[in-house]
Design a protein around this motif. Sequence first.
Motif, PDB file in Angstrom:
ATOM      1  N   SER A   1       0.840  -1.199   0.000  1.00 52.81           N
ATOM      2  CA  SER A   1       0.000   0.000   0.000  1.00 52.81           C
ATOM      3  C   SER A   1       0.876   1.250   0.000  1.00 52.81           C
ATOM      4  N   ALA A   2       0.230   2.403   0.094  1.00 51.31           N
ATOM      5  CA  ALA A   2       0.984   3.653   0.151  1.00 51.31           C
ATOM      6  C   ALA A   2       1.732   3.807   1.471  1.00 51.31           C
ATOM      7  N   SER A   3       1.412   2.971   2.458  1.00 50.16           N
ATOM      8  CA  SER A   3       2.108   2.996   3.755  1.00 50.16           C
ATOM      9  C   SER A   3       2.572   1.580   4.092  1.00 50.16           C
TER      10      SER A   3
ATOM     11  N   VAL B   1      -5.366  -5.783   5.919  1.00 50.71           N
ATOM     12  CA  VAL B   1      -6.594  -5.054   6.256  1.00 50.71           C
ATOM     13  C   VAL B   1      -6.440  -3.570   5.925  1.00 50.71           C
ATOM     14  N   ALA B   2      -5.395  -3.234   5.191  1.00 51.83           N
ATOM     15  CA  ALA B   2      -5.175  -1.858   4.737  1.00 51.83           C
ATOM     16  C   ALA B   2      -5.526  -1.756   3.266  1.00 51.83           C
ATOM     17  N   ASP B   3      -6.141  -0.638   2.884  1.00 53.42           N
ATOM     18  CA  ASP B   3      -6.424  -0.439   1.470  1.00 53.42           C
ATOM     19  C   ASP B   3      -5.187   0.120   0.772  1.00 53.42           C
ATOM     20  N   SER B   4      -5.295   0.433  -0.498  1.00 54.75           N
ATOM     21  CA  SER B   4      -4.132   0.871  -1.266  1.00 54.75           C
ATOM     22  C   SER B   4      -3.532   2.165  -0.739  1.00 54.75           C
ATOM     23  N   ALA B   5      -4.344   2.966  -0.030  1.00 56.09           N
ATOM     24  CA  ALA B   5      -3.841   4.204   0.560  1.00 56.09           C
ATOM     25  C   ALA B   5      -3.194   3.980   1.924  1.00 56.09           C
ATOM     26  N   GLY B   6      -3.313   2.766   2.459  1.00 50.28           N
ATOM     27  CA  GLY B   6      -2.750   2.458   3.764  1.00 50.28           C
ATOM     28  C   GLY B   6      -3.732   2.610   4.907  1.00 50.28           C
ATOM     29  N   SER B   7      -4.985   2.971   4.621  1.00 49.10           N
ATOM     30  CA  SER B   7      -5.998   3.138   5.665  1.00 49.10           C
ATOM     31  C   SER B   7      -6.560   1.780   6.082  1.00 49.10           C
ATOM     32  N   MET B   8      -6.785   1.627   7.393  1.00 48.05           N
ATOM     33  CA  MET B   8      -7.327   0.379   7.920  1.00 48.05           C
ATOM     34  C   MET B   8      -8.706   0.643   8.512  1.00 48.05           C
ATOM     35  N   TYR B   9      -9.737   0.174   7.822  1.00 49.91           N
ATOM     36  CA  TYR B   9     -11.092   0.317   8.325  1.00 49.91           C
ATOM     37  C   TYR B   9     -11.478  -0.921   9.129  1.00 49.91           C
ATOM     38  N   PHE B  10     -12.273  -0.690  10.169  1.00 43.16           N
ATOM     39  CA  PHE B  10     -12.631  -1.807  11.029  1.00 43.16           C
ATOM     40  C   PHE B  10     -13.448  -2.859  10.287  1.00 43.16           C
ATOM     41  N   SER B  11     -14.162  -2.483   9.240  1.00 45.79           N
ATOM     42  CA  SER B  11     -14.888  -3.486   8.468  1.00 45.79           C
ATOM     43  C   SER B  11     -13.923  -4.500   7.857  1.00 45.79           C
ATOM     44  N   ALA B  12     -12.757  -4.034   7.420  1.00 45.58           N
ATOM     45  CA  ALA B  12     -11.745  -4.946   6.882  1.00 45.58           C
ATOM     46  C   ALA B  12     -11.151  -5.807   7.988  1.00 45.58           C
ATOM     47  N   ILE B  13     -10.940  -5.214   9.151  1.00 45.79           N
ATOM     48  CA  ILE B  13     -10.417  -5.971  10.289  1.00 45.79           C
ATOM     49  C   ILE B  13     -11.405  -7.065  10.686  1.00 45.79           C
ATOM     50  N   GLN B  14     -12.678  -6.727  10.712  1.00 48.56           N
ATOM     51  CA  GLN B  14     -13.702  -7.718  11.050  1.00 48.56           C
ATOM     52  C   GLN B  14     -13.690  -8.874  10.050  1.00 48.56           C
ATOM     53  N   SER B  15     -13.637  -8.548   8.771  1.00 39.06           N
ATOM     54  CA  SER B  15     -13.587  -9.591   7.746  1.00 39.06           C
ATOM     55  C   SER B  15     -12.341 -10.449   7.903  1.00 39.06           C
ATOM     56  N   GLY B  16     -11.225  -9.808   8.240  1.00 44.30           N
ATOM     57  CA  GLY B  16      -9.991 -10.542   8.458  1.00 44.30           C
ATOM     58  C   GLY B  16     -10.072 -11.495   9.631  1.00 44.30           C
TER      59      GLY B  16
END
Length: 289
Positions: A167-169, A204-219
Amino acid sequence: TGLADLDAALASVGVERMARPYQPRGDPALARSLGADRWYIFEGGAVDAAQAARSLAANPRVERATVDWRAFLAAVPNDPMYPDQWGHNNTAQLLSYDWATYSHENGEPVGTVGFDANAEAAWDVGYGDSGVIIAILDSGVDVDHPDLRLISGYDFGDNDSNPDDNSASPGHGTACAGVAAAMVGNNLGVAGIAGGCSIMPVKVADSAGSMYFSAIQSGLYWAADNGADIISMSLGAAISSDPATDAALQYAYNAGVTLLAATGNENASAISYPAVHDVVIGVGAASPC
């Protein structure tokens, strides 16, 4: 032994069995001259070995008595960066932080010798099992890293099957994977605390490096359903709970997964979420001092 007073002394310290352990056959005369045939091992379920040895050593029927000591290997990895890992074995090797250069390159050695994880003692019994799967919920993991034993993962930040740390980060997830399970004794890189275990990269980070809790939950759900034994989350937010995440954590916990999360980097009295959750082990750091 057939010696009534000695048998009474042995019984008084809890001895139940005796055996003659040594039977060297190559040079019987030398063995006898060394007294190998005069040693016995005494055992008992309730024996305090150290106290029993002291008591028996004072008995006139006994020439010598000692504990059957336990030896430990000196497990020191050959990974080239291992000497810098003070958290495993603190010899006060870390240099103090230089605020002028924002690095540890120019300072004086600091640290409390022995204040560490005592990792080498744990490694005497092994570095972990490749069948133990540690899911790293983070920015992703470098899927081509030569010092990591990786299995298949998933990218919930961008919803694809490539969990690369791209990602970007980038970098954080790869570093956390190395802390957990960088391979030990392979003449490469660092030594993870459980270097024999396998890493499941769960981005669980998107391409910009942001981590949304919805992604964490899915993970959390995905890792629990796909064989993770441990889920490591070096992430968090300054909240005390989140209902959707609470459910995902409970799901993973009920599936037998051990959950760990970072308490936070704020040097504050409040613990970040999800580390503060009842089924999660909160992990905080300390300085080498």
